[in-house]
Design an enzyme around this catalytic site. Structure first.
Site, PDB file in Angstrom:
ATOM      1  N   THR A 137       0.726  -1.112   0.028  1.00  0.00           N
ATOM      2  CA  THR A 137      -0.170   0.111   0.069  1.00  0.00           C
ATOM      3  C   THR A 137       0.820   1.276  -0.069  1.00  0.00           C
ATOM      4  O   THR A 137       1.799   1.407   0.848  1.00  0.00           O
ATOM      5  CB  THR A 137      -0.912   0.010   1.471  1.00  0.00           C
ATOM      6  OG1 THR A 137      -1.715  -1.249   0.958  1.00  0.00           O
ATOM      7  CG2 THR A 137      -1.619   1.404   1.409  1.00  0.00           C
ATOM      8  N   HIS A 161      -7.467 -10.912  -1.085  1.00  0.00           N
ATOM      9  CA  HIS A 161      -6.883 -10.383   0.133  1.00  0.00           C
ATOM     10  C   HIS A 161      -7.612 -11.053   1.474  1.00  0.00           C
ATOM     11  O   HIS A 161      -8.652 -10.282   1.636  1.00  0.00           O
ATOM     12  CB  HIS A 161      -6.889  -8.833   0.289  1.00  0.00           C
ATOM     13  CG  HIS A 161      -5.744  -8.397   1.323  1.00  0.00           C
ATOM     14  ND1 HIS A 161      -5.043  -8.980   2.417  1.00  0.00           N
ATOM     15  CD2 HIS A 161      -5.157  -7.198   1.629  1.00  0.00           C
ATOM     16  CE1 HIS A 161      -4.440  -8.560   3.198  1.00  0.00           C
ATOM     17  NE2 HIS A 161      -4.425  -7.109   2.573  1.00  0.00           N
ATOM     18  N   ASN A 180      -4.355 -10.188   7.172  1.00  0.00           N
ATOM     19  CA  ASN A 180      -3.869  -8.746   7.735  1.00  0.00           C
ATOM     20  C   ASN A 180      -5.039  -8.016   8.590  1.00  0.00           C
ATOM     21  O   ASN A 180      -5.294  -6.877   8.482  1.00  0.00           O
ATOM     22  CB  ASN A 180      -3.202  -7.718   7.050  1.00  0.00           C
ATOM     23  CG  ASN A 180      -2.010  -8.104   6.578  1.00  0.00           C
ATOM     24  OD1 ASN A 180      -1.277  -9.253   7.182  1.00  0.00           O
ATOM     25  ND2 ASN A 180      -1.333  -7.775   5.441  1.00  0.00           N
ATOM     26  N   TYR A 192      -8.544  -7.664   7.760  1.00  0.00           N
ATOM     27  CA  TYR A 192      -9.620  -7.147   6.798  1.00  0.00           C
ATOM     28  C   TYR A 192     -10.690  -7.882   6.717  1.00  0.00           C
ATOM     29  O   TYR A 192     -10.724  -9.028   7.337  1.00  0.00           O
ATOM     30  CB  TYR A 192      -8.916  -6.539   5.269  1.00  0.00           C
ATOM     31  CG  TYR A 192      -7.709  -5.647   5.724  1.00  0.00           C
ATOM     32  CD1 TYR A 192      -8.088  -4.486   6.135  1.00  0.00           C
ATOM     33  CD2 TYR A 192      -6.735  -6.105   5.302  1.00  0.00           C
ATOM     34  CE1 TYR A 192      -6.930  -3.489   6.222  1.00  0.00           C
ATOM     35  CE2 TYR A 192      -5.415  -5.151   5.471  1.00  0.00           C
ATOM     36  CZ  TYR A 192      -5.762  -3.867   5.996  1.00  0.00           C
ATOM     37  OH  TYR A 192      -4.666  -2.749   6.227  1.00  0.00           O
ATOM     38  N   ASN A 199      -3.782  -5.209  12.641  1.00  0.00           N
ATOM     39  CA  ASN A 199      -5.243  -4.508  12.689  1.00  0.00           C
ATOM     40  C   ASN A 199      -6.065  -5.479  13.473  1.00  0.00           C
ATOM     41  O   ASN A 199      -7.108  -5.584  13.529  1.00  0.00           O
ATOM     42  CB  ASN A 199      -5.885  -4.667  11.097  1.00  0.00           C
ATOM     43  CG  ASN A 199      -5.136  -3.747  10.266  1.00  0.00           C
ATOM     44  OD1 ASN A 199      -4.768  -2.485  10.511  1.00  0.00           O
ATOM     45  ND2 ASN A 199      -4.811  -4.204   8.969  1.00  0.00           N
TER      46      ASN A 199
HETATM   47  C1  8OZ Z   1      -0.153  -0.882   5.141  1.00  0.00           C
HETATM   48  C2  8OZ Z   1      -0.908   0.296   5.246  1.00  0.00           C
HETATM   49  C3  8OZ Z   1      -1.954   0.334   4.832  1.00  0.00           C
HETATM   50  C4  8OZ Z   1      -2.438  -1.032   4.290  1.00  0.00           C
HETATM   51  C5  8OZ Z   1      -2.241  -4.650   4.330  1.00  0.00           C
HETATM   52  C6  8OZ Z   1      -3.165  -3.592   2.740  1.00  0.00           C
HETATM   53  O1  8OZ Z   1      -1.501  -4.805   5.716  1.00  0.00           O
HETATM   54  C7  8OZ Z   1      -2.407  -3.247   3.777  1.00  0.00           C
HETATM   55  C8  8OZ Z   1      -1.967  -2.022   4.232  1.00  0.00           C
HETATM   56  C9  8OZ Z   1      -0.334  -1.958   4.736  1.00  0.00           C
HETATM   57  O2  8OZ Z   1      -2.365  -5.728   4.019  1.00  0.00           O
END
Ligand code: 8OZ
Length: 374
Positions: free
Chosen positions: A25, A181, A184, A186, A241
Site C-alpha cells: 500500500t 486479500h 491482515n 481485513y 489490525n
Molecule cells: C499498510 C498500510 C495500509 C494497508 C495490509 C493493505 O496490511 C495493507 C496495508 C498495509 O495488507
C-alpha cells in the site's frame, strides 16, 4: 536444488523466476484511480530478469464500502478499469506478469472514507484497535478507525458479487489474475477470527461458519475468472489490525481444506507478524506452516506455495529447499526496483525509507536507483 532464478508455472501464468513483488500500500492513487506515476513504479519492477517474476499490486478496493485508507486505488468502476490499463500495459511491455490484489477492509476504515459518511461494516460491531491513514490538510496522518456496524446476512451476497465484479474488472483491465486479500485483519480475516466475529448466524461460531464468507468469495471469483488465474493471501497468526483468534491452527487448516479443491494458481502465506517477527516455534506466533501446506495438499491443492515476511536471499533459498515455490519480497522491492538483479549479484541493496511509504509523490517511490538502466 531449485533456485530463486528458475522459472515456475503458476496456474495459467508462466513466471520467469520465483521472485514476487509483494502487495504494498502506497497511498498514491488520488480519486481511487491508477495514474502515470503508478505505471512508472510498477514498470520499473516488471522486467522478469532484473525485477519480479510476478508483481502483486497494492491492495485495491472492490467497492467504495471496501475503502479504508486515503488515496488507495479501486476496481469497481469503468474509469478505474481504464486507469489500470496503463499499468498492465507497462508491465507487459517489459515482459512481466501482474495480478491485482482484491480488498475489502471491513472495519478498518473511517466514516470519512465511506459512502455517505456511514459507519464501516464488519461481521460484528467491534471497533478494531488499529489506525487507518487519512489525509488531513493534504498530509497523511494515522487516525483511529471508526466503530463499525454488523453486516446483516442479507447483505453478504452483494459483497460477494462485488468481489466477483472486481475480478472481472481486473481481467478487463489487463491483469494476468487476481489475489484475494484474506489476510491482515481485513473483512475476510475479520469473519475468520473469533476476536472480530461474534455472530450467531451461519457466518459465526464454528470454524466452518467463520470460513463460510471466505469460501463464498473464493467460489465466486473462481467461477468468474477461473482458479488458474486466482490466488489468495492468508496470515494465520498476524496481530495486524487487531486480528486475533484463540485457535488459528485448526481454523487455517480448515481454510486450506476448502481451498484445496478450487484449482487455485497459488496460496500466499504471511508467516508470523506482518512486517515483524516471523518466529513460529513458540509464543503467540506459534504455528505449524508445514501442517497448513499438508492440509492444502491433502485436499487436492496443487497451487504454488508462496511465502512472505522478512525474506532475504539465504532465507529464501532455505525455504525453496524446504518446498516453497515462490517468495514474496515487500520492503526490498520498495527500495530496489531491480531487486531481481541485485539478488542474482548478491547485492548491494538500498534501504527503504519509512517516511515515504504512504502518500507523497516521486520521492521514495519512483526515484530509488537501479544498478543499470531498466
Ligand atoms: C499498510 C498500510 C495500509 C494497508 C495490509 C493493505 O496490511 C495493507 C496495508 C498495509 O495488507
Amino acid at each position: 536444488m531449485t533456485s530463486l532464478f528458475e522459472p515456475c508455472q503458476v496456474g495459467a501464468m508462466h513466471l520467469a523466476s520465483r521472485i514476487v513483488m509483494a502487495p504494498l500500500t502506497r497511498n498514491r492513487a488520488p480519486g481511487a484511480l491508477a495514474n502515470a506515476r503508478m505505471a512508472t513504479y510498477y514498470r520499473q519492477r516488471a522486467n522478469p530478469v532484473t525485477g519480479a517474476g510476478l508483481i502483486v499490486t497494492e491492495a485495491t478496493a472492490i467497492s467504495h464500502q471496501g475503502q479504508g485508507y486515503a488515496d488507495v486505488p479501486g476496481i469497481w468502476s469503468e474509469a478505474q478499469v481504464a486507469s489500470w490499463k496503463q499499468v498492465t500495459d507497462g508491465v507487459h511491455a517489459e515482459g512481466g506478469k501482474i495480478v491485482m490484489q482484491l480488498w475489502h477492509v471491513g472495519r478498518v476504515s473511517h466514516t470519512s472514507l465511506q459512502p455517505g459518511g456511514a459507519a464501516p461494516v464488519a461481521p460484528s460491531a467491534i471497533t478494531a484497535k488499529t489506525k487507518t491513514v487519512l489525509l488531513v490538510d493534504g498530509q497523511a496522518k494515522f487516525m483511529d478507525t471508526s466503530t463499525p456496524r454488523a453486516l446483516d446476512a442479507r447483505e453478504l451476497p452483494g459483497i460477494v458479487q462485488d468481489y466477483r465484479r472486481a475480478a472481472a474488472n481486473a481481467i478487463a483491465a489487463g491483469f494476468d489474475g487476481v489475489e484475494v486479500h484474506a489476510a491482515n485483519g481485513y473483512l475476510i480475516d475479520q469473519f475468520l477470527r473469533s476476536g472480530s466475529n461474534q455472530r450467531t448466524d451461519a457466518y459465526g461460531g464454528t470454524v466452518e461458519n467463520r470460513a463460510r464468507f471466505l469460501n463464498e468469495v473464493m467460489a465466486a471469483v473462481v467461477a468468474e475468472i477461473g482458479g488458474d488465474r486466482t490466488g489468495i493471501r492468508l496470515s494465520p497468526v498476524t496481530p495486524a489490525n487487531d486480528a486475533c483468534d484463540e485457535q488459528p491452527q485448526p481454523l487455517f487448516e480448515h481454510v486450506a481444506g476448502l481451498l484445496g479443491p478450487m484449482g487455485l494458481a497459488y496460496v500466499h502465506v504471511i508467516e508470523g507478524s506482518t512486517g515483524g517477527p516471523r518466529d513460529h516455534q513458540q509464543g503467540p506466533l506459534a504455528f505449524d506452516y508445514a501442517a497448513l501446506r499438508r492440509a492444502y495438499a491433502s485436499a487436492g491443492g496443487q497451487g504454488a506455495w508462496m511465502l512472505n515476511n522478512g525474506y532475504d536471499l539465504p532465507l529464501a533459498e532455505q525455504a525453496l529447499s524446504q518446498g516453497a515455490d515462490l517468495l514474496a519480497f515487500g520492503r526490498p522491492f520498495i527500495a530496489n526496483p531491480d531487486l531481481g538483479l541485485r539478488l542474482r549479484q548478491g547485492g548491494p541493496f538500498n534501504t527503504a525509507d519509512r517516511a515515504t511509504f504512504y502518500g507523497g509523490r516521486d520521492a521514495g517511490y519512483t526515484d530509488y536507483p537501479h544498478l543499470s538502466p531498466p
